[in-house]
Scaffold this active site. Structure first.
Site, mmCIF file in Angstrom:
data_model
loop_
_atom_site.group_PDB
_atom_site.id
_atom_site.type_symbol
_atom_site.label_atom_id
_atom_site.label_comp_id
_atom_site.label_asym_id
_atom_site.label_seq_id
_atom_site.Cartn_x
_atom_site.Cartn_y
_atom_site.Cartn_z
ATOM 1 C CG ASN A 7 -1.769 1.234 1.316
ATOM 2 O OD1 ASN A 7 -1.648 2.141 0.490
ATOM 3 N ND2 ASN A 7 -2.643 1.281 2.297
ATOM 4 N N GLY A 61 -15.274 1.130 -6.989
ATOM 5 C CA GLY A 61 -16.677 1.323 -7.337
ATOM 6 C C GLY A 61 -17.385 0.124 -7.915
ATOM 7 C CB CYS A 81 -3.202 5.183 2.168
ATOM 8 S SG CYS A 81 -4.623 5.518 3.181
#
Ligand SMILES: Cc1cc2nc3c(=O)[nH]c(=O)nc-3n(C[C@H](O)[C@H](O)[C@H](O)COP(=O)(O)OP(=O)(O)OC[C@H]3O[C@@H](n4cnc5c(N)ncnc54)[C@H](O)[C@@H]3O)c2cc1C
Ligand SMILES: Cc1cc2nc3c(=O)[nH]c(=O)nc-3n(C[C@H](O)[C@H](O)[C@H](O)COP(=O)(O)OP(=O)(O)OC[C@H]3O[C@@H](n4cnc5c(N)ncnc54)[C@H](O)[C@@H]3O)c2cc1C
Ligand SMILES: Cc1cc2nc3c(=O)[nH]c(=O)nc-3n(C[C@H](O)[C@H](O)[C@H](O)COP(=O)(O)O)c2cc1C
Ligand SMILES: Cc1cc2nc3c(=O)[nH]c(=O)nc-3n(C[C@H](O)[C@H](O)[C@H](O)COP(=O)(O)O)c2cc1C
Ligand code: FES
Ligand code: FES
Lengths: 270, 302, 302, 270
Positions: free
Chosen positions: C125, C241, C128
């Site tokens: 990651n 989404g 972020c």
């Protein structure tokens, strides 16, 4: 909502040289459409163009009648049963409800959005006179379809062709006075080449006819935001494509005089 | 009492609701109508030197809470556009001319021609995400050059419209200010795309487009907030997903001195007056006399 | 017949619906449940060396068609997390360990500890939007360094999660590939914020947050499409989404080899099976045997 | 939807030392809430914390009863009428509908979400026994409120305090057997310190009582995505905060044993 919904072509009928009627189903359009409203038709990989709806049937069945005049319409006319198109809509304002005695005037493919209106008149049992103009017999759509609708009242359906190959030789406007004098029309509807519409408009002003015409401008968004389809202060995709005679008054400087191309440049209609 | 009047540098507007570029501002009559419907000012469709037909249709497609467009800056060219704009200006409409070009000279030329028509400002579109001009607003040096060159060539206030499609919008904002920009507009659309899963085709004729509407509001608010927080001295015009007066307030509190609306006009012209009425009601309720009292309010809250 | 099995480099999954990092993947039982509910794999909550309490609440707020979050990577630290993950792995769950850190050494250390637990992969990651780690994924050099260092330290496949908050996501994707990444995940959330107009306060405790949910789908599809188009050879995991099988298809056609879902789980665990059933139905209808037949389809359509 | 809706504090009542009831209005919560569901309360600039709803009144009137135990709750308790808080919800699953004979057990502020349930029982005319436990008279909320509700049936409401400053001296669990033996409860509801709940649970297993308890874990999102509030496989914010006895069976290893802090670290409850 304003995303093309892809649907299969169910049937294709040839209406005249280069003019085809393409059948498909779309529930959303079918449930909302009023004769005179238009839809956006997507030919994937090619273009998306505005089209009137020439058939509003049962079971969400709809049709468009397309005249091949350029790339998109030619591609549409070359599609086969089972091929797909995308549709969104319906958009704009349609024709007002027919009165007790109505006159419908169509020039060529301009008759397309008027067909469901004529069928509505017949269904509702109100009087309707139809005047269809074209260049020649094999370039004029809907002659057969309308003849069969008016089998029992043939005098209500008149055709004019410029070359006289069918019906009266000349322009629809030549027959207008004759028909208007014999009737007392509660509504007069017209769609076709803008110069024809302008002539009908001038005549309607003179005779105080309750005219409504369907106009065309370059449609991009179809939802009233892009400013591509202005005619005077009106957006064809929202306030149009059908305009009443009082609205036509307000755009008399442009109506039949000027249109705009894809870039928004003024183009003379003469 | 509660007044909606705002000042953007030397531009004074009766109300802060400006029509965003590309939204109906294509003709004199269209611009005039938007003003009559209550807009504080109208930004024209982005205009280039020569006419452009724009991208092939489809140029617009819906997405969840948003609209993707790839109009491709269709416009009749500054020659014809300046006639439309001059007509609107002569009727007293505060028009802002949106300028783009493929060279610095083109930017200058178009801006000059707009100036002649009597616009209250020009807005440099260096931020359209699916067009070449968008590359300018993604680069500090290009931004500086374009803004500086236009500033040196005209007296009319120069507004610079920024793109959110960058790693750091503040950097570009500061560069534009340094180059002399009189105000900033944030934001242009967010680069996106939509694919039709029946056919596999990207829906937009141009494949890529710009996302607008409520979906991008949090992104736009963040951009305005970040720019304001950075200490930029020039006013910010907030745009992106504003549909009602609450949305508008969010932008004022984030630091905007005025707002633009675009996609919301899909719901009708009344949205302009609705936003104004909502703001007035809010101001009265909170005993505010002018919007300056809330501009940047959120920055005092942390 | 129609199979949902997919291959991501050396990772083989029974189905392509992966649970995105930060979505419920915090405990052994939670991870196990997600797998039982049908997920092809589960990415853990992003884990750091030491425990982190995360940002102050509010950490989540709704926006139009989306969710803004500023969790702030709360996690119990790799020591405790590795116990949870080991327990899940020992029950046969394909787990992907999400790694973050404030130094390259921390990234390496956490990745190594995950490797020991038996994860099928680690996901870095570096994306972020409201945390420091997000800065890595906005910089080519840092991205290269972090990815390369982790690659050099473990044998487990390394997936790199990219941020859309950059000028050019392709540049970062190529850098990650060059550094040896085995796969890419696109996208993490889009930086945004929301302000409460009654009080003027930014709603999130951390002011800024990351936007997820349907609102960002067009942005995510665009990112996946751009990365695939750039000629990257490693598989892409699409995320952003996705709420139903049609959304999932859009990502496959744009070039994703698998997908992740996050915000959609707000509607319940059943969304996992619904997506799988929808994909199977679609494949049967279109006589497809495996998803490879449609991965990247849109690129052949232009 | 999951955005705090800011509302004015209408009224504040002191329930006990450091415990206040704060009244406000919110239509969305009011229209949907079932006793036992919780809401998220935003104190702008400070924190957002989960709270049970201790009053479900007419005209969207609601209340929370807050015990000051840390920064957020202290700030809440120091607010005045007219100050604002933000609320979103309701979240989670509430208590099931009361039966014909019900037992309600609350420990301290844990009684808060049970008050609307008790009021529901009274309104519906079903039997309800209430057992309220606290440390001492002035640290135990709701004694007055409940006494007035049970004016006509005082024997249905029993209080225990650890120091004996009011009612029975001891723990609620001390009185449990006595009450249970005298009744045939269709529902037993409990909320309070987890160790107390665990005891009630053990007893309920033994006696086969139809127990439901409301549990607490660290709530961040409140909407079931962040994984902060797990208790075993359950999310307190979605599958909880109310759990039935069969669900408690599945989490018997953690219930009353382990909780997790904001970071997700395991913390022993003992
Ligand atoms: C509301 C409305 C309803 C219509 N209904 C019908 C109908 O029922 N049947 C029918 O055959 N035609 C109809 N048309 C016209 C039809 O849209 C055009 O013929 C078609 O767009 C031409 O596309 P093309 O690529 O084939 O031609 P091109 O070679 O691109 O252009 C030919 C002509 O069509 C115009 N045109 C091209 N694209 C558009 C567009 N997006 N919007 C408007 N005009 C365009 C051009 O300006 C030019 O005048 C309608 C138009 C409008 C505005
Ligand atoms: C579903 C539910 C319903 C609740 N109902 C009530 C109620 O009606 N009345 C009442 O007084 N209290 C209630 N609580 C407890 C209340 O949420 C905590 O007391 C409060 O969050 C403490 O915050 P603080 O900042 O004052 O304390 P802190 O000093 O931050 O912490 C004190 C204690 O509260 C816990 N806590 C802090 N923040 C949270 C959080 N976001 N979620 C859960 N626990 C937290 C800490 O872990 C610690 O154990 C409820 C909790 C839950 C989960
Ligand atoms: C159809 C359409 C056309 C647009 N054209 C332009 C344009 O020509 N120049 C420009 O700077 N921005 C253009 N934009 C961007 C808008 O001005 C605005 O920045 C963006 O839509 C965000 O605002 P909204 O969410 O209120 O629409 C266009 C937007 C839309 C939807
Ligand atoms: C509440 C929440 C927490 C998240 N935490 C993380 C995280 O810890 N690490 C990470 O890489 N992404 C995290 N994300 C981002 C998601 O993994 C995902 O990239 C993003 O939400 C877009 O997908 P979606 O629209 O399906 O939610 C989080 C998202 C949400 C909504
Ligand atoms: S076509 Fe865009 S406004 Fe009418
Ligand atoms: S608080 Fe986030 S899942 Fe329950």
């Amino acid at each position: 909502m304003h995303t093309p919904r892809v649907c299969k072509i169910l049937k294709i009928e040839s209406e005249a040289e280069n003019i085809k009627t393409i059948y498909f189903k779309d529930r959303r359009i079918s449930r909302r459409i009023v004769p005179g409203q238009f839809i956006m038709v997507w030919i994937p990989g090619v273009d998306e163009i505005p089209m009137g709806v020439s058939h509003i049937g049962l079971n969400s069945e709809l049709a468009i009648t397309v005249e091949a005049v350029g790339e998109a319409t030619e591609r549409l006319c070359s599609l086969k049963e089972g091929d797909v198109i995308g549709v969104r809509g319906p958009y704009g304002r349609g024709f007002s409800n027919p009165g007790l005695n109505n006159l419908v005037i169509g020039g060529g493919t301009g008759m397309a959005p008027l067909i469901p209106l004529i069928e509505l008149c017949v269904r509702e049992g109100v009087k309707v006179n139809v005047l269809l103009g074209g260049r020649s017999l094999n370039r004029t759509p809907f002659i057969e379809k309308l003849s069969s609708i008016f089998k029992s009242t043939p005098s209500s359906f008149r055709v004019t062709t410029e070359d006289g190959s069918y019906g009266y030789r000349g322009l629809v406007t030549d027959l207008l006075e004759e028909i208007v004098l014999k009737n007392n029309f509660e509504r007069v509807y017209a769609c076709g080449p803008e110069l024809m519409l302008r002539k009908i408009y001038e005549y309607s002003i003179e005779r105080k006819l309750p005219l409504e015409v369907s106009l065309e401008r370059y449609i991009k968004c179809g939802v009233g935001v892009c400013g591509s389809c202005y005619i005077g202060p009106y957006r064809v995709c929202v306030e149009g494509p059908v305009f009443k005679i009082n609205e036509l008054e307000k755009i008399r400087d442009v109506f039949g005089e000027w249109t705009r191309d894809a870039a928004g440049r003024l183009i003379s209609l003469k | 009492m509660a007044s909606l009047e705002i000042v953007l540098g030397s531009i004074r507007l009766a109300n802060p609701v400006i029509i965003a570029s590309g939204i109906l501002g294509t003709t004199a009559e269209g611009i005039k109508l938007l003003y009559d419907m209550g807009a504080g000012a109208v930004v024209t469709k982005t205009t280039t030197l020569k006419s452009k037909p724009g991208n092939p249709n489809p140029t617009v497609v819906s997405t969840p809470s948003g609209l993707l467009n790839s109009m491709g800056l269709p416009n009749p060219g500054i020659e014809e556009m300046s006639r439309e704009v001059a007509a609107a200006c002569s009727e007293g409409v505060p028009v802002i001319g949106s300028v783009a070009g493929s060279s610095i000279n083109e930017f200058i030329e178009v801006a000059k021609r707009f100036e002649e028509t009597g616009v209250v400002g020009v807005e440099l579109n260096i931020s359209c995400p699916h067009e070449k001009v968008g590359l300018i607003g993604q680069d500090c040096r290009l931004t500086y050059q374009v803004v500086k060159s236009v500033k040196d060539s005209i007296k009319t206030p120069v507004i610079v419209k920024l793109t959110p499609n960058v790693t750091d919008i503040v950097e570009i904002a500061l560069e534009a200010e340094k180059a002399g920009a009189d105000a900033l507009t944030a934001i242009n659309t967010v680069k996106g795309m939509a694919i039709d899963v029946n056919t596999g085709y990207p829906i937009l004729g141009n494949r890529f487009g710009g996302l607008s509407g409520p979906a991008i509001k949090p992104i736009a608010v963040r951009c305005v907030y970040e720019i304001y927080e950075s200490g930029v001295k020039i006013p910010i015009i907030g745009v992106g997903g504003i549909s009602n007066w609450r949305d508008a307030l969010e932008f004022f509190m984030a630091g905007a001195s005025a707002i633009q609306i675009g996609t919301a006009l899909m719901k009708g012209y009344q949205v302009i007056e609705k936003i104004k009425r909502g703001l007035i009601r809010y101001m009265k309720k909170n005993k505010l006399e002018n919007l300056n009292q809330i501009i940047g309010l959120s920055h005092k809250r942390c």
